[in-house]
Design an enzyme around this catalytic site. Structure first.
Site, PDB file in Angstrom:
ATOM      1  CB  CYS A  22      -0.903  -0.009   1.228  1.00  0.00           C
ATOM      2  SG  CYS A  22      -1.825  -1.548   1.432  1.00  0.00           S
ATOM      3  NE  ARG A  33       4.356   1.614  -1.947  1.00  0.00           N
ATOM      4  CZ  ARG A  33       5.564   1.058  -1.803  1.00  0.00           C
ATOM      5  NH1 ARG A  33       6.529   1.406  -2.618  1.00  0.00           N
ATOM      6  NH2 ARG A  33       5.805   0.192  -0.868  1.00  0.00           N
ATOM      7  CG  ASN A  44       2.171   0.368   3.426  1.00  0.00           C
ATOM      8  OD1 ASN A  44       0.985   0.648   3.381  1.00  0.00           O
ATOM      9  ND2 ASN A  44       3.098   1.075   2.799  1.00  0.00           N
ATOM     10  CD  GLU A  77       8.639  -9.791 -18.155  1.00  0.00           C
ATOM     11  OE1 GLU A  77       8.268  -8.617 -18.007  1.00  0.00           O
ATOM     12  OE2 GLU A  77       8.598 -10.640 -17.225  1.00  0.00           O
ATOM     13  CE  LYS A 129       6.075  -6.507 -18.138  1.00  0.00           C
ATOM     14  NZ  LYS A 129       6.049  -7.476 -17.048  1.00  0.00           N
ATOM     15  CD  GLU A 149       2.557  -8.410 -14.866  1.00  0.00           C
ATOM     16  OE1 GLU A 149       3.043  -8.393 -13.721  1.00  0.00           O
ATOM     17  OE2 GLU A 149       3.161  -7.932 -15.857  1.00  0.00           O
ATOM     18  CE  LYS A 159       6.837  -0.676 -10.716  1.00  0.00           C
ATOM     19  NZ  LYS A 159       6.981  -1.260 -12.065  1.00  0.00           N
TER      20      LYS A 159
END
Length: 605
Positions: A2, A27, A101, A482, A486, A489, A600
């Site tokens: 967070c 975040r 957090n 990867e 991507k 996501e 993130k």
């Protein structure tokens, strides 16, 4: 995971906190809240809202004024997103406010004890436990109240606390979740990320685990959770506030993809040594004699960093001829691994705060291992814990999904592999060859980015797929992993990645016209093997999008990328697949910078 931001000074605090939350929204973005006070007002005033920071901002009254406050944007762990589960959390008397957090591992046990004492909980969160513990403390100072509460807490936390009876201060503490102090002129800031501070101050202090701080408008002091004073020297953040702006792009992801030529130039700058056909990596703290004693290298990372580590392991084996492999840090730390004194461990993390990676580093250090860090954020926890390492210098990355940091991390591994290779058995000729290839990368990435319109058209054709397959061999397989990550996501299309050599061992059963395959086909010694895999897919009526150095006859479409050295080709072959994922998600109307269920910096388990 967070975002925390706080301020104490003379300015009107609400606009500052809301601005900070906007910069930290990557975040966590399922709910947000703010609490403020002032020496004159005395009491605490709070507003919370489920949803984005803009939803919170719409609820803040016009006369919501004060000079001290803390705020939070949430990524839910305990309790579904809701107004009541949003932070900050207040006690029933509205005297104590906490933002947090991390995860309180023994929250259920503590909650049961508090409820048995008559405490009524308003939310489902673990954080509210901390609020009640502080409120019920009989200590005479806020610092002692917080310290008493933390003594019974198991788990991770980055917290900021306000108290109506001590409205001249904010008390913060860290254990496993980042807390950064911003030092201003007769004003102090606190945040979970420098992104929230950089517009107001570039002088920062990063707390260590087990450390606390008291912020007042004209002063701050740091100390341990046991009360012992610590020394804190502010450092200057190298990034500018403008680095966190979109710079004319529609999304941060598009901006960060487009920044990769400059980012790669930064990671190379000042490190190449033409005289000896090698590179200088001064932060390794590893001399040539020590480097020659390494018998194995283990790379640890999570998600995109793990995929970068897979490519890095291949680079190290091919250039330095040291056995190397990569493993998810989240698995490594739980399997009681054998820690070999002749093994060099490398921890990879964009933020430098990834909890699973940090916990693995701490366990390795406890067992006497040598650990290097490959991170982007200077002064981050992993950078401080490691024995040495390489900064990737990608610059701030705001989009939840990583692009430029992934690319720079792989380039950093190429530098490390070259450095170790030239110490060991890599010839001067091969060293020069790799250096020439590295220098070509920024221009070649720019060339790939010029094909964006073509990739956008292809993305529109594949955006209707329910699932996609990604394949590659050896160097191409981590690229496929990867690229698959991507796509899933940000588009939410189901995607799987397999070694192309494994197709006939099961995955071929999935091939049909409705399942497109993205194939990584570099022009190397496995070219014919890769073409054979395309034949297998085409024979079963599968659609194929190839990423290759030349058009592929069996592919329905080919994205042609420039050729570099075989070792460095994976760096370039990943770039168009970032654009493919981006434009696929864009065509589907996804929230690209803030994909659902993700945040993130993963600073919790």
């Amino acid at each position: 995971m967070c975002g925390i931001v706080g301020y104490i000074g003379k300015r009107d605090v609400a606009p500052l906190l809301l601005e900070g939350l906007q910069r930290l929204e990557y975040r966590g973005y399922d709910s947000a809240g703010i609490v403020i006070t002032s020496p004159k007002a005395g009491g605490l005033k709070m507003v919370k809202a489920k949803g984005r920071v803009r939803d919170l901002e719409a609820r803040v009254p016009k006369r919501f004024t004060g000079t001290t406050g803390i705020a939070h944007t949430r990524w839910a762990t305990h309790g579904a997103p809701s107004d009541i589960n949003s932070h900050p959390h207040l006690d029933p008397e509205n005297k104590v406010a906490v933002v947090h957090n991390g995860i309180v591992d023994n929250a259920s046990e503590l909650r049961a004890k508090l409820e048995a004492d008559g405490v009524v909980f308003a939310s489902e969160t673990d954080t509210e436990v901390i609020t009640h513990l502080i409120a019920r403390s009989q200590a005479t100072t806020l610092e002692e109240k917080v310290r008493e509460a933390l003594k019974v807490i198991d788990g991770t936390y980055g917290i900021a606390v306000m108290h109506a009876d001590f409205n001249d201060r904010i008390v913060v503490a860290r254990n496993g979740s980042p807390v950064v102090l911003g030092i201003g002129e007769k004003e102090m800031f606190v945040a979970s990320d420098v992104a929230a501070l950089i517009a107001h101050t570039r002088q920062v202090v990063t707390l260590d685990d087990g450390e606390m701080a008291t912020l007042k408008a004209d002063d701050f002091r740091t100390y341990t959770t046991s009360g012992a004073s610590t020394t804190a020297t502010p450092e200057t953040v190298e990034w500018e506030a403008a680095s966190y702006d979109m710079g004319g792009h529609d999304t941060y992801m598009h901006k960060e993809i487009s920044e990769q030529p400059d980012a790669v130039d930064r990671v190379l700058r000042g490190r190449i040594d033409d005289r000896f056909s090698t590179v200088h990596l001064g932060g390794l703290n590893l001399d040539a004699r020590e480097a020659r004693t390494i018998r194995r290298i283990k790379i640890l990372g999570c998600g995109t960093s793990y995929h970068a580590g897979l490519i890095g392991a291949g680079l190290i084996e091919s250039m330095a001829r040291i056995p190397a492999d990569a493993e998810p840090a989240s698995e490594f730390r739980y399997r009681n691994p054998v820690v070999d004194p002749d093994t060099l461990y490398i921890a990879v993390s964009q933020s430098g705060e990834t909890y699973d990676v940090l916990a693995a580093v701490q366990e390795l250090k406890r067992k006497g291992a040598r650990v290097l860090g490959v991170v982007n954020v200077v002064g981050s926890a992993i950078a401080r814990e490691a024995d040495g390492g390489v900064y990737v210098h990608a610059g701030p990355e705001v989009c939840v999904v990583s692009t430029k940091c992934f690319t720079n991390t792989v380039v950093a591994f190429a530098l490390l592999a070259l450095h170790l290779g030239r110490i060991r058995d890599l010839s001067v000729t091969d060293g020069k060859r790799i250096i020439e290839g590295l220098r070509k990368l920024p221009e070649q990435i720019s060339e790939i980015l010029k094909s964006e319109d073509e990739i956008k058209e292809l993305a529109a054709q594949y955006a209707g797929a329910q699932s996609m397959m990604f394949i590659g061999r050896v160097r191409g397989y981590p690229v496929a992993l990867e690229a698959s990550l991507k796509l899933k996501e940000i588009s939410y299309i189901h995607a799987e990645a397999y070694p192309a050599s494994e197709l006939k061992h099961g995955p071929l059963a999935l091939i049909e016209p409705a399942l497109p395959t993205v194939a990584i086909v570099p022009d190397d010694d496995l070219l014919e093997k890769n073409r054979a895999a395309l034949e297998e897919i085409k024979a079963r009526s599968g659609r194929i999008l190839a990423v290759a150095h030349q058009p592929q006859e069996k592919a329905d479409h080919t994205i042609v990328v420039p050729k570099n050295e075989d070792e460095l080709d994976p760096i370039l072959m990943g770039i168009p697949l970032q654009l493919l994922a981006y434009h696929t998600a864009l065509a589907m109307g996804r929230d690209i910078d803030k994909p659902r269920n993700l945040a993130k910096s993963v600073t919790v388990e």
